[in-house]
Design an enzyme around this catalytic site. Structure first.
Site, PDB file in Angstrom:
ATOM      1  N   ARG A 125     104.802 -20.509  12.653  1.00 35.79           N
ATOM      2  CA  ARG A 125     106.269 -20.540  12.484  1.00 35.79           C
ATOM      3  C   ARG A 125     107.002 -20.503  13.823  1.00 35.79           C
ATOM      4  NH1 ARG A 125     107.702 -15.911   8.368  1.00 35.79           N
ATOM      5  NH2 ARG A 125     106.096 -14.872   9.600  1.00 35.79           N
ATOM      6  N   ASN A 175     106.935 -18.851   5.720  1.00 37.09           N
ATOM      7  CA  ASN A 175     105.626 -18.751   5.071  1.00 37.09           C
ATOM      8  C   ASN A 175     105.832 -18.757   3.566  1.00 37.09           C
ATOM      9  OD1 ASN A 175     104.030 -18.549   7.343  1.00 37.09           O
ATOM     10  ND2 ASN A 175     103.942 -16.320   7.344  1.00 37.09           N
TER      11      ASN A 175
END
Length: 787
Positions: free
Chosen positions: A22, A40
């Site tokens: 990320r 996520n």
């Protein structure tokens, strides 16, 4: 059109959580002037990005080409949409889901950046044993559930301090969204206990522990997946004392070296072995000791008494690096458990479980959720040849598309329920199959007590939770006496698929090589219940996942006393001699074994009392090891064979005679001529090394001979080698040479062990193959196949 603004919705699957994916997406989006978000979810990483079409195209390409080094993208898909006017790019809170498809990252060794901070007196994490960042640290062992977020790990009870919060939320910081991030102010601490469990009063528990190690003490040290028992490997008295306390008489110890330079001084290391030693997985690597190793390591013979191979690893946690900072170069690092029990991983259990073994306990406040032993591996011809698959490798999945391809062309159904395979009795692992992926577990151990069985059950439940996969079928070994099989038989409302032991060995080798079959399978090991009720272990098959035909086997001989023969190889020596009226016991064996024991076992064999029949090559190794005087009593599994291999002359070209005949439509390999000639050479004073070398070469010749006969009959040209006997490096090399000279393509293990640690993968592959083709299935209770 080049300035056209579009929005793209992207889903990334694979190992993309816990590896800095990320933050990587965040930085990449800012680099290309994109707006949107990334999060996520239970399938991996999901994101949306808006921007000019050329920038979006470059961004999508870079997602694969520039991904974090510890990530592994299995699938990347996207859909284009009209823009909705995002004004910034952000990392959103993780999103849960009912169907988890995420692949968790294995635990990762401490990175060089964190090591530099660990050693820097000016850094606020100086000598902090739990230092980590986005690129390193615990993952699998601390994850309670997915998505992988701090609140779903065992560090969730440690609230971040203001400094750590700033790092966690700073996109330019390498701890940006690093879930286990902490520091001495807000994170878990380590502490030192004495043998009674009383806390030692010291300002620096790690430095105090290192001093105790240097003084010859034995320490229980908490690692990523459980406790190690450690001592200074340079002190032979400490090594011997650890052996005595752990009752580990002859089995080799693994060592941890402070640096690669230290390893190179005592071991011969190839480039591939160096690559494994220094990889992020940091496994134990089996390496040959140099002849001059005793100069640098006086305790070398005590560390590995039976051969010249030593299991070596490099430090992979900050705590381990700190223990080495005060001058030690090598430490014994063996699993923190009593013989036969699972590794200790809970702090409250360490002192009672290791009482009488450890002098001190270096414990820590960060809980371990899933116990995980160290991985043990090796290199065979520039390819990894794994012995025990665990920390650093689990839960990386193995693709089972080859099993599905094997079913094509046969009547079959598409789709399958999740399958749980429970493995065998020894070196147990389990395997969860979901959507053509096989998640083979960490090493569980030998299921010879309820504690280890509980570890199997608890581990399987954890996998089912994190992968949201409730099994619709159970696969297990057909031996009714195995604890894993007994557990399977007790389960209700589920399909149960018993799998023959050696079929599973061959299927595991096929599956990890991505081969759909059919193949010739050669399974050599110590024991496994056969379909005829006898103990198999010297088997040749032809087939694929949906079924194997037994084409050849070694001749049956009595196994006197069952499992007692495994611990006392002289029993098998006596059995092979009595199985051939023309053979005689060597004088040395007659002198070594007490007459009353010999008489009892002789009657046992002749009268067939508690003497199942076996075709096991593992037991043949035991017999030859005892006949040559190499090993009459085994202190651990495989010791007789290890000693015999170590004694072998690798240059001999001699081959012993053997016979092949057809019995009930199957080839049977007779070893009576081999044993007769071998005993004659013993009487004539032939060297043990020459006899052992010829024995190994004979077995390799037998494999090539029988495979050639099967090829003539079935037209198959691929040979899969599996079973614990093929951990014998000399036999493996000779066999591969013989097969390749005969034009065969040889399939070997690399992702799972050839020993019983790979059984669960083979069971899972066979269960999937049987389900898809509906061959050999047995329904239980109310579970129904989908139409």
């Amino acid at each position: 059109m080049l300035s056209e603004v579009i929005r793209v919705e992207v889903q990334v699957k694979g190992i993309v959580q816990g590896v800095g994916f990320r933050p990587f997406v965040y930085r990449l989006a800012h680099q290309h002037d994109l707006r949107g978000w990334v999060t996520n979810d239970a399938s991996g990483v999901r994101l949306e990005a808006e921007g000019r079409r050329p920038d979006i195209d470059t961004f999508l390409a870079s997602l694969r080409t520039s991904a974090p080094p510890l990530s592994h993208i299995e699938e990347l898909t996207w859909v284009l949409h009209s823009p909705i006017g995002y004004t910034e790019f952000s990392i959103k809170e993780s999103v849960g889901a009912t169907s988890h498809e995420v692949n968790l990252s294995p635990d990762i060794y401490v990175c060089e950046d964190c090591l530099a901070e660990l050693k820097d007196p000016g850094n606020r994490r100086f000598r902090y044993p739990y230092i980590n960042c986005t690129n390193c640290g615990p993952r699998f062992t601390i994850t309670v559930q997915v998505p992988y977020d701090r609140k779903h790990t065992t560090i969730r009870d440690f609230e971040l301090c203001e400094d750590c919060k700033k790092e966690y939320h700073d996109p330019s910081n390498r701890r940006f969204h690093a879930q286990p991030v902490s520091c001495p102010k807000c994170g878990p601490k380590v502490y030192l206990l004495d043998a009674s469990g009383k806390r030692v009063d010291t300002a620096d528990p790690v430095a105090c522990a290192a001093e105790r190690l240097k003084s010859g003490a034995i320490l229980a040290v908490k690692g990523l997946g459980g406790y190690h028992l450690a001592c200074d490997a340079a002190q032979e008295s400490a090594v011997r004392e650890l052996r005595a306390r752990k009752r580990r008489d002859g089995k080799p110890f693994a060592v941890m070296a402070d640096s690669l330079e230290t390893v190179l001084r005592i071991c011969a290391v190839t480039e591939k072995e160096r690559e494994l030693l220094t990889s992020p997985r940091r496994p134990i690597v089996l390496l040959p000791l140099k002849t001059e190793a005793l100069k640098f390591l006086p305790a070398a013979d005590s560390l590995s008494p039976d051969n010249n191979m030593l299991g070596v690893m490099l430090p992979y946690t900050p705590l381990q690096h700190l223990l080495f900072q005060d001058g030690m170069e090598l430490m014994v690092m063996t699993s923190g458990n009593r013989s036969g029990e699972p590794i200790v991983y809970r702090d409250e259990e360490a002192v009672p479980a290791l009482q009488g073994i450890a002098d001190y306990y270096l414990a820590g406040k960060l809980p371990i959720h899933m116990r995980t032993d160290d991985t043990v591996t090796s290199v065979f011809r520039e390819r990894e040849y794994i012995i025990r698959r665990s920390r650093g490798y689990v839960p990386f999945p193995i693709d089972l598309s080859a099993v599905v391809q094997s079913a094509e062309g046969k009547p079959h159904k598409s789709g399958n329920p999740p399958i749980l395979a429970l493995g065998g009795e020894l070196k147990n692992t389990f395997c969860l199959v979901k959507d053509r992926k096989a998640f083979v577990s960490h090493h569980i151990g030998d299921l010879d007590n309820l504690e280890t069985l509980d570890s199997l059950i608890g581990g399987a439940e954890h996998f089912q939770n994190i992968f949201a996969a409730e099994p619709g079928a159970l696969a297990f070994d057909m031996h009714p006496g195995y604890r894993s099989s007994q557990y399977a038989s007790e389960q209700k409302n589920i399909v149960k698929i018993p799998v023959q032991h050696h079929h599973a060995h061959i299927a595991s080798c096929m599956a990890e090589n991505g081969v759909s079959g059919p193949v010739i399978g050669v399974a050599f090991d110590g024991t496994g219940l056969g379909e005829d009720g006898h103990i198999w272990g010297g088997e040749f098959f032809a087939g694929d996942y949906s079924g194997f035909e037994r084409m050849a086997r070694f001749g049956y001989v009595p196994l006197p006393g069952g499992d007692a023969a495994v611990k006392e190889p002289w029993r098998m020596a006596l059995s092979y001699i009595l199985n051939d009226e023309a053979a005689e016991l060597p004088a040395e064996l007659l002198k070594t074994i007490e007459p009353y024991k010999r008489d009892i076992v002789t009657r046992q064999i002749l009268q067939r009392i508690n003497t199942p029949l076996t075709s096991s090559v593992g037991r043949l190794f035991d017999a030859v090891s005892s006949l040559t005087g190499v090993c009459h009593y085994a202190e651990y599994e495989g010791q007789a064979a290890i000693r015999l291999e170590s004694a072998a002359d690798r240059e001999t070209a001699r081959i012993y005679p053997y016979e092949v005949k057809t019995v009930q439509g199957m080839l049977e390999i007779g070893t009576a001529p081999l044993i007769r000639e071998l005993v004659r050479e013993i009487r004539d004073g032939m060297s043990i090394s020459g006899i052992s070398g010829a024995f190994h070469r004979t077995l390799a010749a037998i494999v090539a001979d029988i495979c050639g006969r099967i090829r003539s009959k079935r037209g198959l040209n691929e040979v899969a080698l599996s079973g614990g006997v093929f951990q014998n490096r000399l036999l493996l090399a000779l066999t591969v040479d013989e097969l390749e000279r005969s034009g065969f393509r040889v399939l070997l293990h690399s992702k799972v062990p050839a020993n019983d640690g790979g059984l669960s993968l083979g069971q899972a592959a066979i269960a999937l193959g049987k389900y898809l083709t509906r061959e050999g299935m047995r329904e239980a209770c109310v579970w129904q196949y989908p139409e």
